[in-house]
Enzyme design. Structure first.
Site: not given
Length: 608
Positions: A2, A98
């Site tokens: 991101c 994660d």
């Protein structure tokens, strides 16, 4: 994967969404914000959903909302870390995120969590109870992290362009950054091209105290090139190929389909070969070619096709020409953030990949592990060779400083660059840059390597500078421009650390720098690749700078424009640009370096 942004400036919290939306291309799937007005901190993210599609939304908090995190990248050993944390009593609310692992690992180990991570990342954790921000950039510098710390205020972003909308950040150019850029074609960390903005170096973390408004930056990892292990060639072959296979498998962690960028060179072909031979299904490959007849010497499509045929991949090709590059240059410059004069063709690979999948594995890093085209050779030459080389440059440039600098900073002088300090001081810059020395800067980094062996010292500099701030920089920006996560399994830190325990004379050779590497992957490649010359995704810049780009070059580097701009000497046109355009000298890379800066300047400083 991101884009992340954040700031500690209450007066400008209203700009958070705008900062975040500038990074839309990095994460078109989702967005999120967290604002704590009491502490005076806010951060946000744009998400490209790859792992735990439904549950991995960010910013993410722990059970009691005392810890918040945003992360750009992936933690590839997160499944193992999660299992260990569950055994210790940690309760997870996501399926397999994660990012949530970071929260629990931080609660367990604090800043020491960095030693446990395997992946590519730039993250920030907000610890509400301690009143601090803790963030880090991965060991190799695969993911970017820009920040500004000014008058107690702190702001950060995955890309520099988001920071520039804050009213307290200026666009004053850092003269030292510019001086280094002209030699290197990129801006090395911790600098950025702007004085107010810096880059967190690879392998570093920061702590910002929200109460004291103090920023601390520390190193948690660096490449060790001085502690070698003695093993036989066969033992090293077995160890390296096994670790390479483990790395590539680890870096396929994903809940969405994966593709491979295939140049037809050794490294990307090896990634494809290992994936296919290990039974990876639905393997998609993407390759680049050139259209015109005069550009065919740069074309690796035939070799890439051989690899695709050998492993029966779902193969795709894109063919480009000079006109298309010219039309897309401005878009590339905007996405690059900073002046950058390296290779550009990967833009089109990620463009076509982005139409099909979100994740692509590349061969980036293979060259730096195994010799990097023998750039160490000049450092292994005798004193007379170096003296004559410096003398030749001195005569060609009519500048005795070449010899003086060669003896004063021998390691830095002979490290690969596009302009010497002597040329920059005499021809390129007006007087304000005389105090900076790229060759002294490189010399210092060489000595920081802790080794006297040129092969390992050059590799140390490559990993400190060119790899993160040129190759990984463009890989991140161009892949994310098309909402693709580019992965570089050759740069798994476990593989990197293992490779540099090898004796340098075994790791890389004199006549063939990648001889060792070739010996361990030969069975994965078609015969046509065994001795094929290196081409890669390289632009035919000499052709283009004298034809398609000639008008743009003359316009942006004319003596009148240079005088008005006041950055470079007018001598640049007469001594470098014009001789190249007329075919009297081949200054392709030098002219390209200036052109890319001027295009960046018009976009980011002038706002054209």
């Amino acid at each position: 994967m991101c884009g992340i942004v954040g700031l500690t400036d209450r007066d400008n919290f209203h700009l958070l969404s705008k900062m975040n939306n500038i990074l839309f291309h990095r994460g078109p799937d989702d967005s999120g914000e967290f604002i704590d007005k009491e502490s005076g901190f806010a951060f946000a993210m744009r998400r490209l959903a790859i792992i735990d599609i439904e549950g991995g939304k960010q910013p993410m908090s722990n059970e009691d909302n005392s810890l918040w995190v945003i992360c750009n990248g992936e933690i590839y050993n997160s499944p193992e870390l999660r299992k260990n944390l569950i055994k210790k009593g940690h309760i997870f609310k996501t399926k397999n995120s994660d990012v949530e692992v970071l929260l629990h690992l931080y609660k367990e180990k604090g800043t020491q969590l960095l030693q446990d991570l395997n992946g590519m990342f730039a993250f920030v954790i907000y610890d509400k109870n301690k009143g601090i921000l803790f963030g880090a950039r991965d060991r190799i510098g695969i993911k970017p992290f820009y920040y500004c710390y000014k008058n107690g205020k702190f702001a950060f972003s995955s890309e520099m362009k988001s920071l520039l909308i804050l009213p307290w950040i200026s666009k004053e150019i850092n003269p030292e950054s510019l001086y280094h850029y002209i030699s290197l074609q990129f801006v090395p960390a911790p600098y950025s091209i702007f004085l107010d903005i810096k880059k967190l170096p690879a392998g570093h973390y920061f702590i910002y105290d929200l109460h004291k408004k103090e920023l601390i930056i520390n190193k948690y990892w660096e490449l060790n090139v001085s502690e070698l292990e003695n093993k036989s060639v066969d033992e090293w072959k077995e160890l390296i190929i096994q670790k390479l296979k483990e790395s590539i498998k680890r870096w396929t962690l994903s809940d969405v389909p994966i593709a491979c960028s295939l140049s037809g060179g050794l490294d990307s072909s090896t990634v494809v070969g290992i994936l296919a031979s290990e039974g990876f299904s639905d393997l998609r490959t993407y390759s680049l070619g050139f259209k015109s007849i005069e550009e065919q010497e740069f074309n690796e499509l035939p070799l890439a096709r051989k690899v695709a045929e050998k492993w029966n991949t779902d193969h795709h090709e894109v063919v480009i020409d000079a006109k298309r590059i010219l039309n897309d240059l401005e878009k590339m410059v905007w996405h690059l953030d900073e002046p950058y004069a390296g290779g550009l063709p990967s833009w089109y690979i990620y463009e076509i990949i982005g139409e099909d999948v979100k994740v692509a594995l590349t061969g980036t890093g293979g060259d730096e592990l195994f010799g990097n085209y023998g750039r160490y050779k000049v450092h292994e030459r005798g004193l007379w060779y170096k003296f004559l080389k410096a003398m030749k440059e001195s005569i060609l440039n009519h500048n005795f400083s070449e010899i003086k600098n060669a003896f004063r900073y021998p390691k830095g002088y002979f490290y690969w660059k596009y302009f010497s300090d002597a040329v920059k001081d005499k021809i390129i810059f007006n007087d304000y840059n005389q105090k900076y020395k790229t060759e002294a800067y490189l010399e210092n980094i060489w000595h920081e390597s802790g080794t006297k062996n040129p092969r390992n010292a050059v590799a140390y500099i490559d990993f400190r500078l060119q790899l993160p701030e040129e190759f990984l920089h463009v890989t991140d920006r161009f892949s994310m421009a098309h909402s693709v996560e580019a992965r570089v399994p050759f740069l798994d830190h476990e593989l990197v650390e293992l490779v540099f325990k090898m004796p340098p004379a075994m790791r890389t050779g004199w006549n063939e720098p990648k001889s060792f590497f070739k010996s361990i992957i030969k069975n994965l490649l078609p015969e046509e690749l065994w001795n094929a010359p290196k081409r890669g995704f390289i632009l035919p810049l000499t052709l283009w700078t004298r034809k398609d780009l000639k008008f743009l070059i003359k316009e942006s580097l004319s003596p009148d424009y240079l005088k008005k701009q006041g950055i470079f000497s007018e001598k640049v046109y007469d001594k470098i640009v014009n001789p190249h355009l007329e075919g009297k000298k081949d200054y392709t890379q030098q002219v390209w370096t200036f052109l890319m800066f001027q295009m960046w300047y018009k976009k980011y400083v002038l706002g054209d």
